[in-house]
Write an enzyme that holds these catalytic residues in place. Structure first.
Site, short mmCIF file in Angstrom:
data_model
loop_
_atom_site.label_atom_id
_atom_site.label_comp_id
_atom_site.label_asym_id
_atom_site.label_seq_id
_atom_site.Cartn_x
_atom_site.Cartn_y
_atom_site.Cartn_z
N LYS A 14 33.18 -1.26 -90.59
CA LYS A 14 33.87 -2.54 -90.80
C LYS A 14 33.01 -3.50 -91.61
O LYS A 14 33.47 -4.09 -92.58
CB LYS A 14 34.11 -3.23 -89.45
CG LYS A 14 35.49 -3.10 -88.90
CD LYS A 14 35.63 -3.93 -87.62
CE LYS A 14 34.56 -3.67 -86.63
NZ LYS A 14 34.20 -4.57 -85.64
N ARG A 89 40.63 -8.35 -80.93
CA ARG A 89 40.15 -7.13 -80.29
C ARG A 89 41.10 -6.70 -79.17
O ARG A 89 40.97 -5.60 -78.65
CB ARG A 89 38.77 -7.38 -79.68
CG ARG A 89 37.61 -6.85 -80.53
CD ARG A 89 36.34 -7.22 -79.82
NE ARG A 89 35.20 -6.42 -80.12
CZ ARG A 89 34.38 -6.62 -81.14
NH1 ARG A 89 34.65 -7.55 -82.02
NH2 ARG A 89 33.30 -5.88 -81.28
N ARG A 128 21.47 1.98 -87.57
CA ARG A 128 21.99 0.80 -88.28
C ARG A 128 21.00 -0.37 -88.30
O ARG A 128 20.46 -0.77 -87.28
CB ARG A 128 23.29 0.36 -87.61
CG ARG A 128 23.88 -0.87 -88.24
CD ARG A 128 25.33 -0.96 -87.98
NE ARG A 128 25.63 -1.51 -86.66
CZ ARG A 128 26.86 -1.77 -86.26
NH1 ARG A 128 27.88 -1.51 -87.03
NH2 ARG A 128 27.06 -2.26 -85.07
N ARG A 163 20.04 -4.83 -84.57
CA ARG A 163 20.72 -5.61 -83.52
C ARG A 163 20.31 -5.12 -82.14
O ARG A 163 20.18 -3.92 -81.92
CB ARG A 163 22.23 -5.47 -83.67
CG ARG A 163 22.79 -6.42 -84.71
CD ARG A 163 24.19 -6.10 -85.09
NE ARG A 163 25.06 -5.79 -83.96
CZ ARG A 163 26.36 -5.57 -84.09
NH1 ARG A 163 26.94 -5.65 -85.26
NH2 ARG A 163 27.10 -5.27 -83.04
N ARG A 174 30.32 -0.36 -75.44
CA ARG A 174 31.15 -0.98 -76.47
C ARG A 174 32.28 -0.06 -76.89
O ARG A 174 33.39 -0.49 -77.13
CB ARG A 174 30.28 -1.37 -77.68
CG ARG A 174 29.46 -2.61 -77.40
CD ARG A 174 28.31 -2.75 -78.36
NE ARG A 174 28.74 -2.99 -79.72
CZ ARG A 174 28.01 -2.70 -80.79
NH1 ARG A 174 26.84 -2.14 -80.65
NH2 ARG A 174 28.46 -2.97 -81.97
P1 AMP Z 1 30.64 -6.84 -83.29
O1 AMP Z 1 29.59 -7.48 -84.14
O2 AMP Z 1 32.03 -7.03 -83.84
O3 AMP Z 1 30.33 -5.40 -82.96
O4 AMP Z 1 30.64 -7.65 -81.89
C1 AMP Z 1 29.48 -7.70 -81.11
C2 AMP Z 1 29.83 -8.26 -79.73
O5 AMP Z 1 30.38 -9.59 -79.87
C3 AMP Z 1 30.90 -7.47 -78.98
O6 AMP Z 1 30.35 -6.37 -78.29
C4 AMP Z 1 31.44 -8.56 -78.03
O7 AMP Z 1 30.53 -8.77 -76.98
C5 AMP Z 1 31.41 -9.81 -78.91
N1 AMP Z 1 32.68 -10.02 -79.65
C6 AMP Z 1 32.88 -9.92 -81.00
N2 AMP Z 1 34.15 -10.20 -81.34
C7 AMP Z 1 34.80 -10.49 -80.18
C8 AMP Z 1 36.15 -10.82 -79.86
N3 AMP Z 1 37.11 -10.87 -80.79
N4 AMP Z 1 36.44 -11.08 -78.55
C9 AMP Z 1 35.49 -11.00 -77.60
N5 AMP Z 1 34.20 -10.67 -77.82
C10 AMP Z 1 33.85 -10.40 -79.10
#
Ligand code: AMP
Length: 220
Positions: A14, A89, A128, A163, A174
């Site tokens: 993504k 999500r 990553r 990260r 996740r």
């Molecule tokens: P990402 O960078 O998209 O992998 O998101 C990292 C973390 O941010 C996720 O594991 C969630 O804890 C939180 N997060 C990101 N986007 C959302 C969302 N739309 N709703 C709730 N938590 C989110």
């Protein structure tokens, strides 16, 4: 250009595809993960709450995410569209988002699902690393995604970082959260007739070609 919603499990590419689209169409890349990581550094009750959820790979409360997102898409650089990465999500977030768009007079845009199997995603996540400045994502284990100089961003020449949630244990949490909640979104958008699916398990070039084809057809 319309807004683009990218839906995908962790490590489907993504962030990489969003960075390509951002450059090509000159529209901002909005990652709710990035918005939350930034908010988690604030020394407030909300900041600490977000930090804890991020560390566990759990979803942050809708109210918090939606507030941060609304503020971001009302900024001037989003007026011609944006790439949404990591939101919605859940089906609940998709519904809240549609209401929000209606209230600010914006369209849903194009919904693209990047599909990948769990094993390929797990291998990708272990290597990553990202640039703290431009957000570009690299991978030390995937050919074509390695930085030219080890640990350094090709564009910004600053040190890349890993990260804290990119570990094997957090990956499982996740991915399971994704399967339990986010995958229902796919059925939701499919039922609305707006879902476009891309196989993102092969390479970033292959993913991008398919995404481009979808965007071109959509604009016709
Ligand atoms: P990402 O960078 O998209 O992998 O998101 C990292 C973390 O941010 C996720 O594991 C969630 O804890 C939180 N997060 C990101 N986007 C959302 C969302 N739309 N709703 C709730 N938590 C989110």
């Amino acid at each position: 250009m319309k807004s683009i919603i990218l839906i995908a499990p962790p490590a489907a590419g993504k962030g990489t595809e969003a960075a390509i689209l951002k450059e090509r169409y000159n529209i901002p890349h909005i990652s709710t993960g990035d918005l939350l990581r930034k908010a988690s550094t604030e020394n407030t009750e909300e900041g600490l709450e977000i930090k804890e959820e991020l560390e566990h790979g759990a979803l942050v409360e809708d109210d918090i995410v939606v507030k941060l997102l609304r503020e971001r898409i009302l900024e001037d650089d989003c007026k011609d569209g944006y790439i949404l990465d990591g939101f919605p999500r859940t089906v609940m977030q998709a519904r809240i988002y549609e209401n929000m768009l209606k209230s600010i007079g914006k369209d849903l845009g194009v919904v693209i699902y990047l599909n990948i199997d769990k094993e390929t995603a797990r291998n990708r996540i272990i290597g990553r690393i990202s640039c703290p400045k431009c957000g570009k994502v690299y991978n030390t284990l995937v050919e074509g995604l390695k930085p030219q100089m080890e640990g350094i961003c090709d564009t910004c020449h600053v040190a890349l970082y890993k990260r804290t949630d990119d570990t094997a244990a957090t990956f499982d949490e996740r991915f399971n959260t994704y399967v339990n909640k986010t995958s229902k979104l796919i059925d939701y958008y499919k039922a609305k007739g707006v879902l476009n699916t891309v196989d993102s398990s092969i390479s970033k070039e292959h993913t991008d070609l398919q995404v481009e084809r979808i965007l071109k057809n959509d604009n016709n």
